[in-house]
Enzyme design. Structure first.
Site, short mmCIF file in Angstrom:
data_model
loop_
_atom_site.label_atom_id
_atom_site.label_comp_id
_atom_site.label_asym_id
_atom_site.label_seq_id
_atom_site.Cartn_x
_atom_site.Cartn_y
_atom_site.Cartn_z
N SER A 177 0.85 -1.20 0.00
CA SER A 177 0.00 0.00 0.00
C SER A 177 0.89 1.26 0.00
CB SER A 177 -0.94 -0.09 1.21
OG SER A 177 -1.95 0.88 1.13
N ASP B 248 -9.62 -4.49 -5.47
CA ASP B 248 -8.91 -3.88 -4.35
C ASP B 248 -9.83 -3.00 -3.49
OD1 ASP B 248 -5.97 -3.04 -3.33
OD2 ASP B 248 -7.28 -1.30 -3.35
N HIS C 257 -8.35 -4.71 -0.57
CA HIS C 257 -7.11 -4.03 -0.19
C HIS C 257 -6.47 -4.57 1.09
CE1 HIS C 257 -4.08 -1.02 -0.64
NE2 HIS C 257 -4.25 -0.64 0.61
#
Ligand SMILES: *[C@@H]1O[C@H](CO)[C@@H](O)[C@H](O)[C@H]1NC(C)=O
Ligand SMILES: *[C@@H]1O[C@H](CO)[C@@H](O)[C@H](O)[C@H]1NC(C)=O
Ligand SMILES: *[C@@H]1O[C@H](CO)[C@@H](O)[C@H](O)[C@H]1NC(C)=O
Ligand SMILES: *[C@@H]1O[C@H](CO)[C@@H](O)[C@H](O)[C@H]1NC(C)=O
Length: 288
Positions: free
Chosen positions: A98, A214, A269
Protein backbone atom coordinates in the site's frame (compact mmCIF):
# COMPACT_ATOMS: atom_id res chain seq x y z
CA UNK A 1 38.71 -42.08 -3.52
CA UNK A 2 41.74 -40.06 -2.67
CA UNK A 3 41.20 -38.16 0.53
CA UNK A 4 42.01 -34.80 -0.99
CA UNK A 5 39.65 -35.29 -3.91
CA UNK A 6 36.97 -36.40 -1.52
CA UNK A 7 37.43 -33.29 0.57
CA UNK A 8 37.30 -31.07 -2.52
CA UNK A 9 34.10 -32.76 -3.58
CA UNK A 10 32.51 -32.26 -0.17
CA UNK A 11 33.60 -28.65 -0.13
CA UNK A 12 32.24 -27.89 -3.58
CA UNK A 13 28.96 -29.57 -2.67
CA UNK A 14 28.84 -27.40 0.40
CA UNK A 15 29.46 -24.25 -1.64
CA UNK A 16 26.78 -25.29 -4.12
CA UNK A 17 24.36 -26.01 -1.32
CA UNK A 18 25.16 -22.73 0.44
CA UNK A 19 24.57 -20.76 -2.76
CA UNK A 20 21.29 -22.47 -3.49
CA UNK A 21 19.86 -22.20 -0.01
CA UNK A 22 20.89 -18.65 0.86
CA UNK A 23 17.97 -16.33 0.31
CA UNK A 24 18.69 -12.64 0.12
CA UNK A 25 17.75 -10.56 3.16
CA UNK A 26 14.30 -9.06 2.84
CA UNK A 27 12.98 -5.70 4.02
CA UNK A 28 9.24 -5.07 4.35
CA UNK A 29 7.49 -1.68 4.61
CA UNK A 30 3.97 -1.60 6.05
CA UNK A 31 0.95 0.36 4.86
CA UNK A 32 -0.88 3.46 6.06
CA UNK A 33 -2.51 3.54 9.53
CA UNK A 34 -0.90 0.23 10.49
CA UNK A 35 2.59 -0.75 11.56
CA UNK A 36 5.16 -3.49 11.89
CA UNK A 37 2.76 -5.93 13.53
CA UNK A 38 0.46 -6.00 10.52
CA UNK A 39 3.23 -7.56 8.42
CA UNK A 40 4.43 -10.21 10.90
CA UNK A 41 2.27 -13.06 9.64
CA UNK A 42 3.38 -12.47 6.05
CA UNK A 43 7.02 -12.43 7.17
CA UNK A 44 6.53 -15.69 9.07
CA UNK A 45 4.91 -17.30 6.06
CA UNK A 46 7.87 -16.26 3.88
CA UNK A 47 10.35 -17.52 6.45
CA UNK A 48 8.61 -20.88 6.65
CA UNK A 49 8.88 -21.34 2.89
CA UNK A 50 12.36 -19.83 2.65
CA UNK A 51 14.09 -20.79 5.90
CA UNK A 52 16.80 -18.54 7.24
CA UNK A 53 15.75 -15.51 5.23
CA UNK A 54 16.81 -12.52 7.29
CA UNK A 55 13.69 -10.35 7.39
CA UNK A 56 13.44 -6.78 8.66
CA UNK A 57 10.02 -5.20 8.98
CA UNK A 58 10.37 -1.43 9.24
CA UNK A 59 9.26 -0.45 12.73
CA UNK A 60 8.60 3.22 12.09
CA UNK A 61 5.68 5.48 11.13
CA UNK A 62 2.99 3.23 12.56
CA UNK A 63 -0.65 4.25 12.95
CA UNK A 64 -1.13 8.05 12.90
CA UNK A 65 2.56 8.64 12.26
CA UNK A 66 2.07 7.00 8.86
CA UNK A 67 0.45 10.28 7.82
CA UNK A 68 3.79 12.09 8.12
CA UNK A 69 4.90 13.76 4.86
CA UNK A 70 6.24 11.34 2.25
CA UNK A 71 9.67 12.93 1.91
CA UNK A 72 10.17 12.74 5.65
CA UNK A 73 9.39 9.02 5.69
CA UNK A 74 11.37 8.33 2.51
CA UNK A 75 14.55 9.91 3.86
CA UNK A 76 14.28 8.41 7.34
CA UNK A 77 13.28 4.87 6.33
CA UNK A 78 15.68 5.12 3.38
CA UNK A 79 18.66 5.61 5.73
CA UNK A 80 17.67 2.47 7.61
CA UNK A 81 17.35 0.45 4.40
CA UNK A 82 20.70 1.74 3.17
CA UNK A 83 22.33 0.41 6.36
CA UNK A 84 20.84 -3.03 5.70
CA UNK A 85 21.89 -2.72 2.08
CA UNK A 86 25.47 -1.88 3.06
CA UNK A 87 25.67 -4.84 5.43
CA UNK A 88 24.70 -7.22 2.59
CA UNK A 89 26.89 -6.49 -0.44
CA UNK A 90 25.29 -9.33 -2.45
CA UNK A 91 22.00 -7.50 -2.44
CA UNK A 92 18.65 -7.48 -0.71
CA UNK A 93 15.00 -7.69 -1.69
CA UNK A 94 12.27 -5.24 -0.76
CA UNK A 95 8.48 -5.45 -0.44
CA UNK A 96 6.21 -2.47 0.19
CA UNK A 97 2.50 -2.76 0.86
CA UNK A 98 0.00 0.00 0.00
CA UNK A 99 1.45 3.42 0.88
CA UNK A 100 4.57 1.51 1.98
CA UNK A 101 5.13 0.44 -1.63
CA UNK A 102 5.22 4.04 -2.76
CA UNK A 103 7.60 4.97 0.06
CA UNK A 104 9.81 1.99 -0.80
CA UNK A 105 9.89 2.81 -4.50
CA UNK A 106 10.77 6.44 -3.75
CA UNK A 107 13.64 5.19 -1.55
CA UNK A 108 15.10 3.30 -4.52
CA UNK A 109 15.18 6.60 -6.41
CA UNK A 110 16.26 8.88 -3.57
CA UNK A 111 19.08 6.48 -2.59
CA UNK A 112 20.32 5.25 -5.98
CA UNK A 113 23.33 3.51 -4.41
CA UNK A 114 21.01 0.87 -2.96
CA UNK A 115 21.59 -2.76 -3.85
CA UNK A 116 17.96 -3.88 -3.92
CA UNK A 117 17.62 -6.63 -6.54
CA UNK A 118 13.90 -7.33 -6.52
CA UNK A 119 11.29 -4.82 -5.44
CA UNK A 120 7.69 -5.94 -5.05
CA UNK A 121 4.98 -3.29 -4.88
CA UNK A 122 1.92 -4.84 -3.25
CA UNK A 123 -1.12 -2.79 -4.25
CA UNK A 124 0.46 0.64 -3.96
CA UNK A 125 -0.74 3.94 -5.41
CA UNK A 126 2.31 4.32 -7.66
CA UNK A 127 0.61 6.80 -9.99
CA UNK A 128 -1.40 8.47 -7.24
CA UNK A 129 -4.75 8.13 -5.55
CA UNK A 130 -8.19 9.57 -6.29
CA UNK A 131 -10.45 7.86 -3.78
CA UNK A 132 -11.32 8.65 -0.19
CA UNK A 133 -12.76 5.41 1.26
CA UNK A 134 -9.78 4.77 3.50
CA UNK A 135 -9.75 8.36 4.74
CA UNK A 136 -13.24 8.37 6.20
CA UNK A 137 -11.93 7.25 9.54
CA UNK A 138 -10.43 10.67 10.20
CA UNK A 139 -12.07 12.84 7.50
CA UNK A 140 -15.66 11.49 7.62
CA UNK A 141 -17.05 14.11 5.25
CA UNK A 142 -14.28 14.12 2.71
CA UNK A 143 -15.42 13.48 -0.86
CA UNK A 144 -12.97 13.04 -3.67
CA UNK A 145 -14.40 15.80 -5.86
CA UNK A 146 -13.48 18.49 -3.32
CA UNK A 147 -10.60 16.82 -1.48
CA UNK A 148 -8.17 18.77 -3.65
CA UNK A 149 -9.12 21.92 -1.71
CA UNK A 150 -7.65 20.30 1.38
CA UNK A 151 -4.73 18.43 -0.17
CA UNK A 152 -3.53 21.06 -2.65
CA UNK A 153 -2.63 23.55 0.05
CA UNK A 154 0.43 24.05 2.21
CA UNK A 155 -1.36 22.37 5.09
CA UNK A 156 -2.55 19.43 2.99
CA UNK A 157 1.00 18.84 1.78
CA UNK A 158 1.97 18.10 5.38
CA UNK A 159 0.19 14.75 5.05
CA UNK A 160 1.39 11.69 3.19
CA UNK A 161 -1.94 11.32 1.39
CA UNK A 162 -1.85 14.92 0.21
CA UNK A 163 1.58 14.21 -1.25
CA UNK A 164 0.22 11.54 -3.62
CA UNK A 165 -3.31 12.83 -4.08
CA UNK A 166 -3.71 13.02 -7.86
CA UNK A 167 -6.95 14.72 -8.90
CA UNK A 168 -7.26 14.23 -12.67
CA UNK A 169 -9.57 17.25 -12.93
CA UNK A 170 -7.16 19.64 -11.17
CA UNK A 171 -3.85 18.83 -12.80
CA UNK A 172 -2.52 22.37 -12.71
CA UNK A 173 -3.10 22.64 -8.96
CA UNK A 174 -1.49 19.21 -8.55
CA UNK A 175 1.63 20.37 -10.36
CA UNK A 176 1.64 23.67 -8.49
CA UNK A 177 1.18 22.25 -5.02
CA UNK A 178 2.21 18.62 -4.81
CA UNK A 179 5.70 18.37 -3.40
CA UNK A 180 6.18 14.67 -3.91
CA UNK A 181 4.44 12.59 -6.58
CA UNK A 182 5.03 14.69 -9.72
CA UNK A 183 8.73 14.81 -8.84
CA UNK A 184 9.31 11.19 -7.83
CA UNK A 185 7.42 10.13 -10.97
CA UNK A 186 9.47 12.53 -13.13
CA UNK A 187 6.29 14.22 -14.38
CA UNK A 188 8.01 17.48 -13.48
CA UNK A 189 11.68 17.76 -14.26
CA UNK A 190 14.02 18.38 -11.35
CA UNK A 191 17.78 18.27 -10.74
CA UNK A 192 17.18 14.71 -9.52
CA UNK A 193 15.28 13.39 -12.53
CA UNK A 194 18.16 11.33 -13.95
CA UNK A 195 19.07 9.99 -10.50
CA UNK A 196 15.47 8.92 -9.98
CA UNK A 197 15.49 7.04 -13.26
CA UNK A 198 18.82 5.39 -12.48
CA UNK A 199 17.70 4.23 -9.03
CA UNK A 200 14.75 2.42 -10.54
CA UNK A 201 16.30 1.00 -13.71
CA UNK A 202 19.13 -0.70 -11.81
CA UNK A 203 16.65 -3.19 -10.33
CA UNK A 204 16.73 -6.81 -11.53
CA UNK A 205 12.97 -7.09 -11.09
CA UNK A 206 10.24 -4.53 -10.57
CA UNK A 207 7.13 -6.50 -9.65
CA UNK A 208 3.88 -4.51 -9.55
CA UNK A 209 0.93 -6.35 -8.02
CA UNK A 210 -2.66 -5.08 -7.92
CA UNK A 211 -6.18 -5.97 -8.90
CA UNK A 212 -9.67 -4.74 -9.79
CA UNK A 213 -11.28 -5.91 -6.53
CA UNK A 214 -8.91 -3.88 -4.35
CA UNK A 215 -11.57 -1.33 -3.38
CA UNK A 216 -9.18 1.28 -1.95
CA UNK A 217 -6.49 2.06 -4.52
CA UNK A 218 -8.36 4.25 -7.04
CA UNK A 219 -8.05 3.63 -9.88
CA UNK A 220 -6.71 0.16 -9.07
CA UNK A 221 -4.49 0.48 -12.17
CA UNK A 222 -2.41 2.99 -10.19
CA UNK A 223 -0.77 -0.11 -8.68
CA UNK A 224 0.57 -0.72 -12.24
CA UNK A 225 1.39 2.96 -12.92
CA UNK A 226 -1.82 3.36 -14.94
CA UNK A 227 -3.98 6.41 -14.22
CA UNK A 228 -6.96 8.54 -15.20
CA UNK A 229 -6.62 10.66 -18.29
CA UNK A 230 -8.27 14.04 -18.62
CA UNK A 231 -11.70 12.62 -19.49
CA UNK A 232 -11.77 10.26 -16.52
CA UNK A 233 -11.01 7.01 -18.35
CA UNK A 234 -7.99 5.03 -17.26
CA UNK A 235 -4.89 5.07 -19.43
CA UNK A 236 -2.75 1.97 -18.98
CA UNK A 237 0.91 2.17 -18.11
CA UNK A 238 2.17 1.46 -21.60
CA UNK A 239 0.19 4.38 -23.04
CA UNK A 240 1.21 6.82 -20.30
CA UNK A 241 3.44 9.71 -21.46
CA UNK A 242 6.04 8.80 -18.81
CA UNK A 243 6.25 5.30 -20.27
CA UNK A 244 6.22 6.35 -23.93
CA UNK A 245 9.03 8.84 -23.29
CA UNK A 246 10.72 6.54 -20.76
CA UNK A 247 11.14 9.45 -18.34
CA UNK A 248 11.18 7.15 -15.30
CA UNK A 249 12.83 4.12 -16.90
CA UNK A 250 9.73 1.93 -16.85
CA UNK A 251 10.03 1.27 -20.58
CA UNK A 252 13.71 0.39 -20.17
CA UNK A 253 12.84 -2.17 -17.50
CA UNK A 254 9.96 -3.50 -19.58
CA UNK A 255 12.06 -4.02 -22.71
CA UNK A 256 14.62 -5.94 -20.66
CA UNK A 257 11.88 -8.16 -19.26
CA UNK A 258 12.44 -6.77 -15.76
CA UNK A 259 9.02 -5.18 -15.30
CA UNK A 260 6.29 -7.56 -14.20
CA UNK A 261 2.69 -6.40 -14.04
CA UNK A 262 0.59 -8.85 -12.05
CA UNK A 263 -3.19 -8.48 -11.97
CA UNK A 264 -5.02 -10.62 -9.42
CA UNK A 265 -8.80 -10.84 -9.04
CA UNK A 266 -10.66 -11.41 -5.80
CA UNK A 267 -8.36 -9.64 -3.35
CA UNK A 268 -9.57 -6.63 -1.36
CA UNK A 269 -7.11 -4.03 -0.19
CA UNK A 270 -6.72 -5.28 3.38
CA UNK A 271 -6.13 -8.87 2.23
CA UNK A 272 -3.06 -8.60 0.00
CA UNK A 273 -0.49 -9.30 2.71
CA UNK A 274 -2.68 -11.87 4.47
CA UNK A 275 -3.70 -13.97 1.46
CA UNK A 276 -1.67 -17.20 1.45
CA UNK A 277 -2.23 -17.78 -2.28
CA UNK A 278 -0.90 -14.32 -3.10
CA UNK A 279 2.19 -14.94 -0.97
CA UNK A 280 2.82 -18.43 -2.36
CA UNK A 281 2.14 -17.74 -6.02
CA UNK A 282 3.18 -14.13 -6.47
CA UNK A 283 5.71 -13.18 -3.78
CA UNK A 284 7.79 -16.28 -3.02
CA UNK A 285 8.83 -17.02 -6.64
CA UNK A 286 10.54 -13.61 -6.80
CA UNK A 287 12.31 -13.86 -3.45
CA UNK A 288 15.53 -15.65 -4.36
C1 LIG B 1 -0.13 27.55 -10.98
O1 LIG B 1 1.02 28.36 -10.87
C2 LIG B 1 1.18 29.27 -11.94
C3 LIG B 1 2.54 29.93 -11.78
O2 LIG B 1 2.70 30.44 -10.49
C4 LIG B 1 0.03 30.25 -11.93
O3 LIG B 1 0.15 31.16 -13.01
C5 LIG B 1 -1.29 29.48 -12.08
O4 LIG B 1 -2.39 30.35 -11.96
C6 LIG B 1 -1.38 28.41 -11.00
N1 LIG B 1 -2.53 27.58 -11.31
C7 LIG B 1 -3.47 27.31 -10.41
C8 LIG B 1 -4.64 26.52 -10.90
O5 LIG B 1 -3.40 27.68 -9.26
C1 LIG C 1 -10.85 9.44 -23.26
O1 LIG C 1 -9.50 9.65 -23.64
C2 LIG C 1 -8.85 8.51 -24.14
C3 LIG C 1 -7.41 8.85 -24.44
O2 LIG C 1 -7.01 10.03 -23.89
C4 LIG C 1 -9.55 8.01 -25.38
O3 LIG C 1 -8.93 6.85 -25.86
C5 LIG C 1 -11.01 7.71 -25.05
O4 LIG C 1 -11.71 7.36 -26.22
C6 LIG C 1 -11.68 8.92 -24.39
N1 LIG C 1 -13.00 8.52 -23.94
C7 LIG C 1 -14.08 9.29 -24.07
C8 LIG C 1 -15.35 8.75 -23.51
O5 LIG C 1 -14.03 10.39 -24.60
C1 LIG D 1 7.60 13.15 -24.99
O1 LIG D 1 8.46 14.24 -24.81
C2 LIG D 1 8.39 15.21 -25.82
C3 LIG D 1 9.47 16.22 -25.59
O2 LIG D 1 9.50 16.64 -24.26
C4 LIG D 1 6.99 15.83 -25.84
O3 LIG D 1 6.89 16.78 -26.85
C5 LIG D 1 5.97 14.73 -26.08
O4 LIG D 1 4.66 15.25 -25.96
C6 LIG D 1 6.16 13.62 -25.06
N1 LIG D 1 5.32 12.50 -25.42
C7 LIG D 1 4.33 12.12 -24.68
C8 LIG D 1 3.56 10.92 -25.15
O5 LIG D 1 4.04 12.70 -23.64
C1 LIG E 1 -6.83 -14.82 -2.17
O1 LIG E 1 -6.21 -14.66 -3.44
C2 LIG E 1 -6.84 -15.39 -4.48
C3 LIG E 1 -6.07 -15.11 -5.75
O2 LIG E 1 -4.73 -15.43 -5.60
C4 LIG E 1 -8.27 -14.95 -4.64
O3 LIG E 1 -8.90 -15.73 -5.63
C5 LIG E 1 -9.00 -15.10 -3.32
O4 LIG E 1 -10.30 -14.55 -3.46
C6 LIG E 1 -8.26 -14.37 -2.23
N1 LIG E 1 -8.93 -14.56 -0.95
C7 LIG E 1 -9.10 -13.56 -0.10
C8 LIG E 1 -9.81 -13.89 1.18
O5 LIG E 1 -8.67 -12.45 -0.29
Amino acid sequence: MHLRRKLTLILSCYVLFATVSAYKPLVIMHGILTGRKSMVSMAEHIQEAHPETEITIINKYAAWESLAPMWHQVVDVGREIMKISAAHPDGINLIGYSQGGLIARAILQQFPNHNVKTFISLSSPQAGQYGTQFLHLFFPNLVRETAYELFYSSLGQHTSVGNYWNDPYHKELYYNYSKFLPYINNELESPYSSQYKYGLTKLDNLVLIGGPDDGVITPWESSHFGYYGENGSVIDLRKQPAYVNDTLGLQTLDLKGKLLLIKIHGVSHLQWHKNATVIDKFLLPFLD
